[in-house]
Each structure stands twice: as C-alpha cells, then as structure tokens.
Design an enzyme around this catalytic site. Structure first.
Site, PDB file in Angstrom:
ATOM      1  N   ARG A  43       0.902  -1.127  -0.043  1.00  0.00           N
ATOM      2  CA  ARG A  43       0.009   0.065   0.012  1.00  0.00           C
ATOM      3  C   ARG A  43       1.078   1.223   0.259  1.00  0.00           C
ATOM      4  O   ARG A  43       1.804   1.239   0.670  1.00  0.00           O
ATOM      5  CB  ARG A  43      -0.814   0.079   1.043  1.00  0.00           C
ATOM      6  CG  ARG A  43      -2.206  -0.412   1.077  1.00  0.00           C
ATOM      7  CD  ARG A  43      -3.254  -0.260   2.345  1.00  0.00           C
ATOM      8  NE  ARG A  43      -4.392  -1.133   1.828  1.00  0.00           N
ATOM      9  CZ  ARG A  43      -5.443  -1.099   2.510  1.00  0.00           C
ATOM     10  NH1 ARG A  43      -5.330  -0.571   3.581  1.00  0.00           N
ATOM     11  NH2 ARG A  43      -6.440  -1.787   2.120  1.00  0.00           N
ATOM     12  N   LYS A  67      -6.233 -15.343   4.938  1.00  0.00           N
ATOM     13  CA  LYS A  67      -6.737 -15.326   3.544  1.00  0.00           C
ATOM     14  C   LYS A  67      -5.868 -16.544   2.758  1.00  0.00           C
ATOM     15  O   LYS A  67      -6.600 -17.415   2.204  1.00  0.00           O
ATOM     16  CB  LYS A  67      -6.295 -14.209   2.890  1.00  0.00           C
ATOM     17  CG  LYS A  67      -7.069 -14.094   1.605  1.00  0.00           C
ATOM     18  CD  LYS A  67      -6.872 -12.920   0.877  1.00  0.00           C
ATOM     19  CE  LYS A  67      -7.474 -11.434   1.452  1.00  0.00           C
ATOM     20  NZ  LYS A  67      -7.937 -10.464   0.434  1.00  0.00           N
ATOM     21  N   LYS A  79       2.559  -7.856   4.296  1.00  0.00           N
ATOM     22  CA  LYS A  79       2.117  -6.818   3.820  1.00  0.00           C
ATOM     23  C   LYS A  79       3.251  -5.731   3.731  1.00  0.00           C
ATOM     24  O   LYS A  79       3.998  -5.764   4.621  1.00  0.00           O
ATOM     25  CB  LYS A  79       0.918  -6.474   4.503  1.00  0.00           C
ATOM     26  CG  LYS A  79      -0.085  -5.432   3.746  1.00  0.00           C
ATOM     27  CD  LYS A  79      -1.198  -6.469   2.737  1.00  0.00           C
ATOM     28  CE  LYS A  79      -1.969  -5.541   2.080  1.00  0.00           C
ATOM     29  NZ  LYS A  79      -3.026  -6.392   1.277  1.00  0.00           N
ATOM     30  N   THR A 146     -10.156 -11.907  -8.326  1.00  0.00           N
ATOM     31  CA  THR A 146     -10.999 -11.636  -7.242  1.00  0.00           C
ATOM     32  C   THR A 146     -12.367 -11.426  -7.356  1.00  0.00           C
ATOM     33  O   THR A 146     -13.278 -12.113  -6.585  1.00  0.00           O
ATOM     34  CB  THR A 146     -10.514 -10.184  -6.545  1.00  0.00           C
ATOM     35  OG1 THR A 146      -8.984 -10.170  -6.407  1.00  0.00           O
ATOM     36  CG2 THR A 146     -11.214  -9.986  -5.299  1.00  0.00           C
ATOM     37  N   ALA A 229     -16.033  -1.719  -1.864  1.00  0.00           N
ATOM     38  CA  ALA A 229     -15.286  -0.342  -1.590  1.00  0.00           C
ATOM     39  C   ALA A 229     -14.536  -0.417  -0.374  1.00  0.00           C
ATOM     40  O   ALA A 229     -13.174  -0.341  -0.221  1.00  0.00           O
ATOM     41  CB  ALA A 229     -16.230   0.775  -1.857  1.00  0.00           C
ATOM     42  N   ASN A 252     -12.093  -5.826   2.036  1.00  0.00           N
ATOM     43  CA  ASN A 252     -11.280  -6.373   3.071  1.00  0.00           C
ATOM     44  C   ASN A 252     -11.979  -5.656   4.225  1.00  0.00           C
ATOM     45  O   ASN A 252     -12.322  -4.600   4.271  1.00  0.00           O
ATOM     46  CB  ASN A 252      -9.857  -5.859   3.000  1.00  0.00           C
ATOM     47  CG  ASN A 252      -9.193  -6.757   1.903  1.00  0.00           C
ATOM     48  OD1 ASN A 252      -9.475  -7.976   2.088  1.00  0.00           O
ATOM     49  ND2 ASN A 252      -8.246  -5.990   1.387  1.00  0.00           N
TER      50      ASN A 252
END
Ligand code: NAI
Length: 339
Positions: A43, A67, A79, A146, A229, A252
């Site tokens: 991110r 996940k 991450k 996805t 979203a 998520n």
C-alpha cells in the site's frame, strides 16, 4: 540506508526501511510463514504518522495469513506500506529503493499491488527484486480473479438461502472499481438485476445498473449486498438497516468488530467471510508464480465456493457465525502446519 527489525507479539518480522536518497519510508510486516513465504500487496498512502502506518501493516499482514490459509495456497501473510502520497511522491527511484528493501529480506516477503500502487509500479519494483508478483506474461489484472471468486461465493450463498441461479436476483454493489466493476459484468451476464453506488462520478455508475446514493446502498431493497469499496461498513448502526439476505463482496475487513458477525447471524443475514470471498486475487498470484494453466486457476477459484459451503454448514451445525468458523478453519491450517 537503514533497516531495523522491531519486536511485535504475534508477527515474525516487522522491518522499517528508510532510504534518504529517494525519500522512501516503508514498512514490511510478516505475520506468519508456517505455510510458506509471506505474500501480500504494498500500500502507498499518506499516513499521518509512522504509528498509523504500522497499525495498518500489522493488521493487514495478519489478515493475509488467514486469507492464504483458507484459500489453500502455500503462503503466509505479509504486507508492506510505503508512507507517502501516491499521486505526488511516487517515482522510479522510490520504487527501486522499495524493491531493494524487499530483496534484502531474502524471500521472506513477496510483494504485489494494493491501494496506491499499480501493476506497472510492481513491474518497476520487480526490476530490483525477484520477490514480486502479479505481472506474469499471459495474465491480466488479478482483480478479475477476485471478482470471479466473489461471484462463485455469492452464487453458493444464494443457493444456501433457497435460491437457484442468480437470474433476476437483485444485487447491490457498493464501489465500482477494479473488483466491483468486474463483478457487475459477471452478474450482468448471469442475469442479475443490479443496484449500484460509487462516490466517484467518473465511474459512470449508470452503465452498470440503477444508481443510488452511496449512503443508501447498504439499506437498499435488494437480495444480496456486495461491498466492494470500504472496510468496517458492517457495524451496529448499519446492520439493522440491511434488507439483503446475503452479503458477499470483495472489500477487506467488512466487519467493524468481531461481534458484528453475531449480529448478522442473529438478523438472519448470511455473511460470506470477506477474506475467503475475496481471495481470488491472491489465488491468481500463486498460479502466476507456478506458471499454471488458465484451467487450473479457474478450478482453484471455484473451490473458494466449496470452502464457503463447508463454512456455512459447520456454522449452522455449531451455532456459530460464519466469520468465527472461517477463522477457526484458517487457524487450524496454519497452526497445524507448524506441527
Ligand atoms: P478500487 O479503488 O479500484 O475501487 C473502489 C471503488 O469504491 C472506487 O470506485 C471508489 O470510488 C469507490 N468508493 C469509495 N468509497 C465509497 C463509498 N463510500 N460508497 C461507494 N463507493 C465508494 O479498489 P478495488 O481494487 O476494486 O478494491 C475494492 C475493495 O476490495 C478494497 O477493500 C480492497 O482492499 C478489496 N480487495 C481488492 C482486491 C483486488 O483484487 N483488487 C483483492 C482483495 C480485496
């Protein structure tokens, strides 16, 4: 340049990296590698403080462990976050410095795209590290997988509440980005009747279905709600207003708190656990790295609905929420792999 490992109670590794030359400040968190190397997107956001960034990366990497485990892929949870505005602070030097950081971790963490980073950015990062994924030749944007996974899970859950196929079923989609727009396409082909909302007028929401205001989609008169979203949209305020019988979406962290899963159950709403329902993208990354055939990927995506079926049946038998059962199933897999 400096890398510092920090202590964290339930994470294997947390590393902060600063590169003065490119102004990069990034954090990688590896939650658990019992099932394999940690994988998860990077991110890039203008976090107000280092602490905010750290909180986000710890939470997200933990979620990736669950996940990967529930999706049946041989990876752990990781991450990364880059602190900065992706619109103004992103440049090749910064992405290369991030690639050097990932490479320095020796394969403990494999990166890919997430909010604020694109597939093209990951290609640039990949010029400096072998531990990047998502842009293999012959594959498109993993968001398509996805959306396919969400579609399979939605169809499975709809059968569970007595439906047959999705023809004529009223589905509400919150968010028409990478996942939501592709999901809308799949649902349109299946004959579902769509109600949609997006805060960004550039998304041309009317092309996908009947448009409602962003704050009306959760309580719309629909059969299935697909949050695609934001996180934390299922909470003690919103749940009493939801009229849909099934919730299955790509976003998520849809539940604001664990107890909200019980509230959904008590309200007679079948909630498809988010990290299972939206695992298609990470499943595709695994298949990209394996060089699998499209058929093998498609078959794996379909198994997400089988796993959801197991979760739903077990939840009904035990009198627990689907979220609690999914957590338990995932934990059994990665705790079990530790031996
Ligand atoms: P995106 O950024 O492409 O799309 C999100 C859309 O939601 C945008 O069009 C945005 O304008 C809209 N939006 C934002 N706030 C809204 C609101 N209050 N009401 C209605 N619309 C709103 O993001 P993407 O990639 O489609 O991801 C969506 C969600 O799915 C995120 O939570 C993401 O973390 C999650 N996710 C995405 C995966 C992927 O493959 N792209 C994989 C797994 C999870």
């Amino acid at each position: 340049m400096s890398t510092a490992d920090l202590d964290s109670s339930d994470h294997e590794l947390v590393a902060i990296y600063r590169d003065a030359a490119s102004d990069l400040v990034a954090i990688v968190a590896v939650h658990d590698r019992a099932l394999g190397p940690a994988i998860g997107g990077c991110r890039m956001l203008p976090y107000a403080t280092l602490e905010h960034a750290l909180t986000d990366v710890l939470r997200l990497s933990r979620g990736m462990t669950y996940k990967c485990a529930i999706a049946g892929i041989p990876y752990g949870g990781g991450k990364a976050v880059i602190i900065g505005d992706p619109l103004t602070a992103k440049n090749p030097a910064l992405l290369h410095a991030f690639g050097d950081f990932v490479e320095s971790l020796g394969g403990r963490y494999i990166t890919s795209f997430d909010s604020g980073t694109t597939l093209d950015d990951i290609r640039v990062i990949g010029e400096r590290t072998q531990y990047s994924a998502g842009y293999a030749d012959g594959y498109g944007n993993a968001s398509a997988s996805t959306a396919i996974g969400v579609f399979h899970c939605m169809a499975r859950a709809w059968r569970e509440v007595g439906g047959t196929d999705l023809r004529g079923v009223r589905v509400g989609i919150q968010g028409l980005g990478n996942v939501g727009a592709r999901l809308a396409g799949l649902l349109g082909e299946a004959g579902a009747v769509l109600t949609v909302a997006d805060t960004d007028p550039a998304r041309d929401a009317q092309l996908f279905g009947a448009v409602v205001a962003a704050d009306e989609i959760l309580s719309a008169d629909i059969d299935i709600l697909a949050p695609c979203a934001l996180g934390a949209i299922l909470n003690e305020r919103s749940i009493p207003t939801i009229r849909a019988r099934v919730i299955a979406g790509g976003a998520n962290n849809q539940l604001a708190a664990n107890e909200d899963a019980d509230l959904l159950r008590a309200s007679g709403i079948l909630y498809c656990p988010d990290y299972l329902t939206n695992a298609g993208g990470i499943v595709e990354l695994h298949h990209q790295r394996m060089g699998s055939t499209p058929e093998a990927l498609a078959a794996h995506l379909a198994t997400l609905a089988d796993t959801l079926g197991e979760v739903i049946v077990t939840a009904a038998q035990c009198g627990k929420s689907t979220a609690a059962v999914a957590d338990h199933m995932a934990e059994a897999r990665f705790h079990g792999a530790r031996g």
